[in-house]
Design a protein around this motif. Structure first.
Motif, PDB file in Angstrom:
ATOM      1  N   ALA A   1      39.591  -3.085 -17.933  1.00 15.70           N
ATOM      2  CA  ALA A   1      39.687  -1.990 -18.892  1.00 15.70           C
ATOM      3  C   ALA A   1      40.400  -0.813 -18.242  1.00 15.70           C
ATOM      4  O   ALA A   1      40.169  -0.492 -17.086  1.00 15.70           O
ATOM      5  CB  ALA A   1      38.288  -1.574 -19.333  1.00 15.70           C
ATOM      6  N   PHE A   2      41.279  -0.174 -19.013  1.00 19.52           N
ATOM      7  CA  PHE A   2      42.004   0.961 -18.454  1.00 19.52           C
ATOM      8  C   PHE A   2      41.582   2.264 -19.097  1.00 19.52           C
ATOM      9  O   PHE A   2      41.363   3.265 -18.437  1.00 19.52           O
ATOM     10  CB  PHE A   2      43.515   0.738 -18.638  1.00 19.52           C
ATOM     11  N   GLN A   3      41.505   2.239 -20.410  1.00 14.15           N
ATOM     12  CA  GLN A   3      41.158   3.477 -21.085  1.00 14.15           C
ATOM     13  C   GLN A   3      40.251   3.176 -22.254  1.00 14.15           C
ATOM     14  O   GLN A   3      40.500   2.234 -23.010  1.00 14.15           O
ATOM     15  CB  GLN A   3      42.427   4.125 -21.581  1.00 14.15           C
ATOM     16  N   GLU A   4      39.225   3.991 -22.396  1.00 16.67           N
ATOM     17  CA  GLU A   4      38.256   3.730 -23.439  1.00 16.67           C
ATOM     18  C   GLU A   4      38.089   4.976 -24.285  1.00 16.67           C
ATOM     19  O   GLU A   4      38.143   6.086 -23.747  1.00 16.67           O
ATOM     20  CB  GLU A   4      36.927   3.404 -22.780  1.00 16.67           C
TER      21      GLU A   4
ATOM     22  N   HIS B   1      55.949  -3.344 -11.167  1.00 19.52           N
ATOM     23  CA  HIS B   1      56.202  -4.527 -10.350  1.00 19.52           C
ATOM     24  C   HIS B   1      56.049  -4.115  -8.900  1.00 19.52           C
ATOM     25  O   HIS B   1      56.938  -3.521  -8.301  1.00 19.52           O
ATOM     26  CB  HIS B   1      57.618  -5.045 -10.623  1.00 19.52           C
ATOM     27  N   LEU B   2      54.896  -4.409  -8.319  1.00 17.38           N
ATOM     28  CA  LEU B   2      54.584  -3.844  -7.016  1.00 17.38           C
ATOM     29  C   LEU B   2      55.253  -4.589  -5.870  1.00 17.38           C
ATOM     30  O   LEU B   2      55.809  -3.992  -4.968  1.00 17.38           O
ATOM     31  CB  LEU B   2      53.059  -3.858  -6.826  1.00 17.38           C
ATOM     32  N   PHE B   3      55.132  -5.890  -5.880  1.00 20.38           N
ATOM     33  CA  PHE B   3      55.746  -6.676  -4.801  1.00 20.38           C
ATOM     34  C   PHE B   3      55.852  -8.109  -5.285  1.00 20.38           C
ATOM     35  O   PHE B   3      55.458  -8.443  -6.385  1.00 20.38           O
ATOM     36  CB  PHE B   3      54.916  -6.610  -3.508  1.00 20.38           C
ATOM     37  N   HIS B   4      56.420  -8.948  -4.442  1.00 21.66           N
ATOM     38  CA  HIS B   4      56.632 -10.335  -4.868  1.00 21.66           C
ATOM     39  C   HIS B   4      55.609 -11.248  -4.227  1.00 21.66           C
ATOM     40  O   HIS B   4      55.947 -12.153  -3.484  1.00 21.66           O
ATOM     41  CB  HIS B   4      58.050 -10.776  -4.477  1.00 21.66           C
ATOM     42  N   ALA B   5      54.365 -10.968  -4.485  1.00 20.06           N
ATOM     43  CA  ALA B   5      53.303 -11.832  -3.952  1.00 20.06           C
ATOM     44  C   ALA B   5      52.183 -11.831  -4.979  1.00 20.06           C
ATOM     45  O   ALA B   5      52.084 -10.916  -5.784  1.00 20.06           O
ATOM     46  CB  ALA B   5      52.809 -11.292  -2.607  1.00 20.06           C
ATOM     47  N   PRO B   6      51.326 -12.832  -4.993  1.00 17.75           N
ATOM     48  CA  PRO B   6      50.281 -12.860  -6.008  1.00 17.75           C
ATOM     49  C   PRO B   6      49.259 -11.743  -5.799  1.00 17.75           C
ATOM     50  O   PRO B   6      48.952 -11.375  -4.679  1.00 17.75           O
ATOM     51  CB  PRO B   6      49.616 -14.220  -5.822  1.00 17.75           C
ATOM     52  N   ILE B   7      48.744 -11.248  -6.904  1.00 23.70           N
ATOM     53  CA  ILE B   7      47.678 -10.256  -6.848  1.00 23.70           C
ATOM     54  C   ILE B   7      46.406 -10.969  -7.282  1.00 23.70           C
ATOM     55  O   ILE B   7      46.279 -11.357  -8.431  1.00 23.70           O
ATOM     56  CB  ILE B   7      47.977  -9.094  -7.819  1.00 23.70           C
ATOM     57  N   ALA B   8      45.465 -11.128  -6.352  1.00 20.70           N
ATOM     58  CA  ALA B   8      44.256 -11.873  -6.694  1.00 20.70           C
ATOM     59  C   ALA B   8      43.333 -11.042  -7.558  1.00 20.70           C
ATOM     60  O   ALA B   8      42.680 -11.555  -8.452  1.00 20.70           O
ATOM     61  CB  ALA B   8      43.529 -12.290  -5.420  1.00 20.70           C
ATOM     62  N   ASP B   9      43.276  -9.735  -7.301  1.00 20.73           N
ATOM     63  CA  ASP B   9      42.399  -8.870  -8.059  1.00 20.73           C
ATOM     64  C   ASP B   9      42.938  -7.452  -7.943  1.00 20.73           C
ATOM     65  O   ASP B   9      43.572  -7.098  -6.942  1.00 20.73           O
ATOM     66  CB  ASP B   9      40.977  -8.939  -7.494  1.00 20.73           C
ATOM     67  N   HIS B  10      42.676  -6.636  -8.950  1.00 14.02           N
ATOM     68  CA  HIS B  10      43.131  -5.257  -8.868  1.00 14.02           C
ATOM     69  C   HIS B  10      42.070  -4.383  -9.513  1.00 14.02           C
ATOM     70  O   HIS B  10      41.240  -4.842 -10.299  1.00 14.02           O
ATOM     71  CB  HIS B  10      44.486  -5.072  -9.546  1.00 14.02           C
ATOM     72  N   SER B  11      42.107  -3.093  -9.169  1.00 16.29           N
ATOM     73  CA  SER B  11      41.115  -2.192  -9.734  1.00 16.29           C
ATOM     74  C   SER B  11      41.673  -0.775  -9.714  1.00 16.29           C
ATOM     75  O   SER B  11      42.353  -0.381  -8.768  1.00 16.29           O
ATOM     76  CB  SER B  11      39.836  -2.283  -8.898  1.00 16.29           C
ATOM     77  N   PHE B  12      41.394  -0.019 -10.780  1.00 10.17           N
ATOM     78  CA  PHE B  12      41.827   1.372 -10.840  1.00 10.17           C
ATOM     79  C   PHE B  12      40.655   2.275 -10.506  1.00 10.17           C
ATOM     80  O   PHE B  12      39.501   1.960 -10.785  1.00 10.17           O
ATOM     81  CB  PHE B  12      42.314   1.709 -12.255  1.00 10.17           C
TER      82      PHE B  12
END
Lengths: 206, 369
Positions: B344-347, B8-19
């Protein structure tokens, strides 16, 4: 040249790329154009089925042949056909009597009718329900007919032969709306909110 | 299956994320900036912030091999951030030449190009030109009729799928001479100059298409649209009608994002705040279930003795007579608000084992598939 007011030029109309020239109707999916005549014929057949007491068959017929392509009048005719039909076979009683109908009878009817649905038919039934609910508010708010809504006027002349049942207020009275809502509740129990979203987002309106 | 890993990173919307490729860095779009989090132990700590955009960032993507980050935003710009020796990120502006907001960005699999969808009814395919030392964009315009909501690349880095609010999911060729190798002939087509439309699909209700994805082999296309349905297309050949177009109407709220976890399974998530699985093949598809376990709420005790004392006490304290079972201030799903992106996180072995989801509640959750 001097007497031409350049500031009145609508520059957006001249720009081929602008949103003004974007014809939104091209985004709607193609539907088979159904003439009002065909809709009337089918309405007649459904009426026969209803008179014969075959409410299930009538409902199925209406759900399978949806007047997507018909013009507004055709669609209004279709929904007017169904409004008296929803609680079951048409009665020749007026509005107040329909309120005193035992609620479990309506619900039992809906439960039986709903058993035979497929997903596409359920979505169509939901569309009819919303259209019916919407029509009710039109008549309730503007009894004289609302020209802003294209002059739709849900008076008995739209249904012709149903003068008895149409003595009732189409979905505008409390009896009509509660029936819609009970059908709606049962339908949502069966198909979930996905069906409602489909009704809202589908460009083919019934 | 093991419990999902919730951040739970913060209290705001996350529009997109990437690892990043080693999954130790997480880039998250937060309003006008991108926040970079570094994994320390089991949690992610804020490490850096990429500032540059003037308006909300709508897309972030980290290229797995080169580590470059591309971001696009509603200010009609895109930046490519290069990591430098001392840990600073150097932004390079990309001129997209669009006059409406950018809605999403993705690197192609071989990282030489990226595609930006926009509200200007254009997809800007950008590549790096050596002579000018500058990122240049080429536009795909016809026959897009409305905002492009999502873009997805085919494994050959030439074919691009795009979903749009005109209800269509289309497959384009984005072959750029000099940057791309001529692709192998595949079911989508053979000679493919830039802006060729290899396929155009819509489902009967023509609702807005939220997300598109190619299958791992590239031979099938899935898209989810706002009428709560997922459509899978199996093309048979160029200029021919597809082998199968299967549409699954779900009973849930619409999906906002989807991903193929294998050739026969799709994982989708959306406004129901949960992650769902669909499986099937060219003969038929169905919704097989949710990735979440059916239980009351993580950490809630089972049936508790409801004594009269407790009932009246809670009526006095909280104004309701239920007790534990009626605590409805939190959703039963892990995410407490709708999910925006699934990645995708792990393949392993051609199948995706773990996926990550980011949502409007500010959480990034890693799930086992």
């Amino acid at each position: 040249m001097a007497d031409f007011n350049w500031r009145t030029i609508n520059i957006d109309a001249l720009d081929p790329e602008s949103a003004y020239n974007f014809d939104l109707s091209t985004l709607t999916p193609t539907v088979q154009p159904t003439s009002t005549q065909d809709v009337q014929t089918l309405n007649g057949q459904i009426r026969q089925l209803l008179r014969g007491g075959n409410a299930e068959g009538a409902l199925r017929g209406g759900l399978e042949n949806v007047p997507y392509g018909a013009d507004e009048q055709g669609k209004v005719d279709r929904i007017c056909l169904y409004l008296p039909a929803f609680p079951g076979p048409p009665h020749d009683v007026d509005n107040r009597m329909s309120q005193s109908n035992p609620p479990n009878r309506d619900v039992a009817l809906t439960a039986t009718h709903i058993q035979i649905r497929g997903s596409e038919l359920c979505d169509t039934l939901m569309k009819y329900l919303y259209k019916g609910m919407g029509q009710g508010s039109n008549t309730a708010a503007h009894p004289s007919g609302n020209t802003g809504a294209g002059g739709r006027n849900l008076t008995p002349q739209a249904t012709g032969g149903f003068t008895q049942a149409s003595g009732r207020n189409f979905g505008g009275g409390e009896g009509g709306m509660s029936v819609f809502l009970s059908w709606h509740e049962k339908l949502v129990e069966m198909v979930g909110p996905g069906s409602i979203v489909r009704v809202m987002s589908d460009r083919r309106t019934v | 299956m093991p419990a999902p890993e919730v951040h739970h990173l913060f209290h705001a919307p996350i529009a997109d994320h990437s690892f990043s490729a080693d999954r130790s860095t997480l880039a998250v779009a937060r309003d006008n900036n991108v926040e970079l989090y570094h994994r320390s132990g089991n949690a992610f700590k804020l490490q850096d912030e990429l500032r540059g955009h003037d308006k909300t960032i709508t897309g972030v993507d980290i290229a797995p091999r080169s580590g470059r980050i591309v971001t696009c935003s509603q200010d009609r710009n895109a930046y490519v951030w290069e990591p430098s020796q001392n840990g600073e990120w150097k932004p390079t502006l990309v001129l997209l030449r669009i006059n409406r907001a950018a809605t999403g960005v993705r690197w192609c699999p071989n990282e030489t190009k990226f595609a930006v969808g926009s509200g200007a009814r254009i997809i800007a395919v950008c590549y790096f030109e050596e002579e000018n030392d500058w990122w240049v964009s080429k536009h795909i315009k016809k026959p897009i009729r409305s905002t492009v909501t999502s873009v997805a690349w085919h494994p050959n880095s030439v074919l691009l799928a795009a979903g749009s609010t005109d209800g269509h999911a289309r497959v384009f060729s984005s072959f750029v001479k000099g940057i791309d190798e001529r692709p192998e002939p595949c079911v989508w087509g053979e000679r493919l100059p830039f802006n060729t439309v290899c396929g155009e699909y819509l489902n009967p209700t023509a609702g807005w298409v939220h997300d598109v994805a190619f299958s791992p082999s590239g031979d099938a296309l899935a898209f989810c649209s706002h009428d709560s349905s997922v459509t899978i297309v199996y093309p048979s050949g160029p200029e021919q009608p597809p082998q199968a177009v299967i549409s699954i109407a779900t009973q849930l709220l619409p999906f906002a994002s989807l991903l193929w976890s294998s050739e026969t399974e799709v994982v989708a998530a959306g406004y129901d705040c949960g992650v769902y699985r669909l499986s099937g093949d060219a003969n038929g598809w169905q919704l097989t279930g949710s990735l979440e376990e059916k239980k009351e709420r993580p950490g809630m005790p089972e049936q508790r003795e409801e004594s009269a004392l407790n009932m009246f006490r809670s009526m006095d304290l909280k104004g309701r007579s239920g007790g534990a079972a009626m605590d409805d201030t939190k959703l039963k799903t892990v995410h407490q608000n709708s999910i925006n992106t699934v990645r995708a996180f792990q393949e392993s072995g051609g199948q995706i084992r773990k996926i990550s989801t980011g949502g409007v509640d500010g959480r990034v959750v890693v799930w086992d598939v």
